[in-house]
Design an enzyme around this catalytic site. Structure first.
Site, short mmCIF file in Angstrom:
data_model
loop_
_atom_site.label_atom_id
_atom_site.label_comp_id
_atom_site.label_asym_id
_atom_site.label_seq_id
_atom_site.Cartn_x
_atom_site.Cartn_y
_atom_site.Cartn_z
N LYS A 72 0.80 -1.23 0.00
CA LYS A 72 0.00 0.00 0.00
C LYS A 72 0.83 1.28 0.00
CE LYS A 72 -4.24 -1.71 2.12
NZ LYS A 72 -5.23 -1.50 3.18
N ASP A 108 -10.24 2.94 2.17
CA ASP A 108 -10.40 2.20 3.43
C ASP A 108 -11.14 3.02 4.48
OD1 ASP A 108 -9.13 -0.17 2.65
OD2 ASP A 108 -7.15 0.57 3.21
#
Ligand code: ATR
Length: 284
Positions: A72, A108
């Site tokens: 990420k 997220d």
């Protein structure tokens, strides 16, 4: 699951390991449900091949993809642009092929806050919120909370210096307060919402709890980003004491739903996505 046909668009997730990801199931079901000619695949990419994998995905004409652990942060150096939220969080979980090239987003935090809003609704800005942990998940959650006008956010973490660093990082957006664990524990009765972003209590170490359950404010929301198990020991114990509990499935579905919409321009059926995931996880 259909085989890739000529006119189908290709999406996927890169991670390592990624074999247990529920994203292919969730997205492929949704593509089918929406009658979209598209396919989603999980690519297991070892860290040393990340750059090559990105080149390969570009060369193959993939339209967009998700990024999961451990890529990420590293993936950001290969992108042509970053969304503001992803920049503040310092991590990307969704990449979209746009006119300007590959643009990184982080869905997220907003995915999580959408699920939290289903519990607390308009009370969010006035809620006194404690976030446990100061890693990537905490950054995403806190960034989204402040983006939704939460004004009282406290961060606590095993390593206090990281909580302080996160407080500083978020300062451009909103005032959040870092508190050492012992001090935050004493303030447990004052929190309306307590969110665990650490892996404490995740399978296989299911007997551990990230925070004491004694002294919880009556009717508070206790929320765990973990969904394996679906109901951690911490959530079970908090529920026994009257807390309203929320597990991590809503965040998983929420982040996927936002990514789906960014890729296709179509709002997915999130209830269906949730049901597909719950069925796979053995819940209802
Ligand atoms: P993620 O991206 O999932 O947030 P991460 O960036 O590695 O993962 O962050 C993990 C977080 O969980 C950290 O806040 C970590 O605390 P430290 O900063 O002290 O390492 C926290 N964490 C992990 N294991 C923990 C444990 N056993 N007890 C308390 N906190 C823990």
């Amino acid at each position: 699951m259909s085989r890739l046909l000529h006119a189908e668009k290709m999406y996927g997730v890169i991670g390592h390991p990624v074999g247990h990801s529920l994203s292919p199931l969730m997205h492929n079901d949704q593509f089918q449900h929406q009658s979209l000619p598209a396919f989603y695949h999980a690519f297991d990419v070892m860290p040393e091949y990340l750059g090559d994998a990105l080149q390969g995905l570009k060369a193959l004409g993939v339209s967009g993809f998700n990024v999961t652990v451990p890529h990420k942060i590293e993936v950001m150096q290969y992108l042509d642009g970053l969304d503001e939220e992803a920049r503040l969080i310092g991590a990307v979980n969704t990449i979209v092929k746009e006119e300007k090239g590959w643009i990184g987003y982080n869905t997220d935090g907003d995915g999580y806050v959408q699920s939290l809003l289903s519990k607390v609704g308009s009370a969010l800005p006035d809620s006194n919120i404690l976030v446990i942990g100061a890693g990537g998940a905490a950054r995403a959650v806190i960034s989204a909370l402040t983006g939704h006008k939460a004004e009282q956010v406290t961060i606590t973490n095993r390593t206090f210096s990281k909580a302080e660093a996160l407080q500083e990082r978020m300062a451009e957006r909103a005032a959040v307060c870092a508190l050492p664990t012992q001090q935050a524990e004493k303030e447990t009765p004052s929190f309306d919402i307590i969110i665990n972003t650490t892996s404490v209590g995740m399978s296989p170490q299911t007997d551990r709890m990230p925070w004491p359950v004694d002294g919880l404010k009556p009717g508070c929301v206790v929320s765990d980003l973990i969904y394996n198990p679906l109901k951690t020991k911490w959530l079970q114990e908090a529920q026994k004491r009257g807390a309203d509990i929320l597990n991590g499935t809503g965040m998983f579905v929420g982040q996927g739903a936002i990514a789906f919409e960014k890729w296709t321009g179509i709002q997915p059926d999130t209830k269906r996505m949730h049901n597909v995931v719950m069925k796979q996880l053995g819940g209802n």
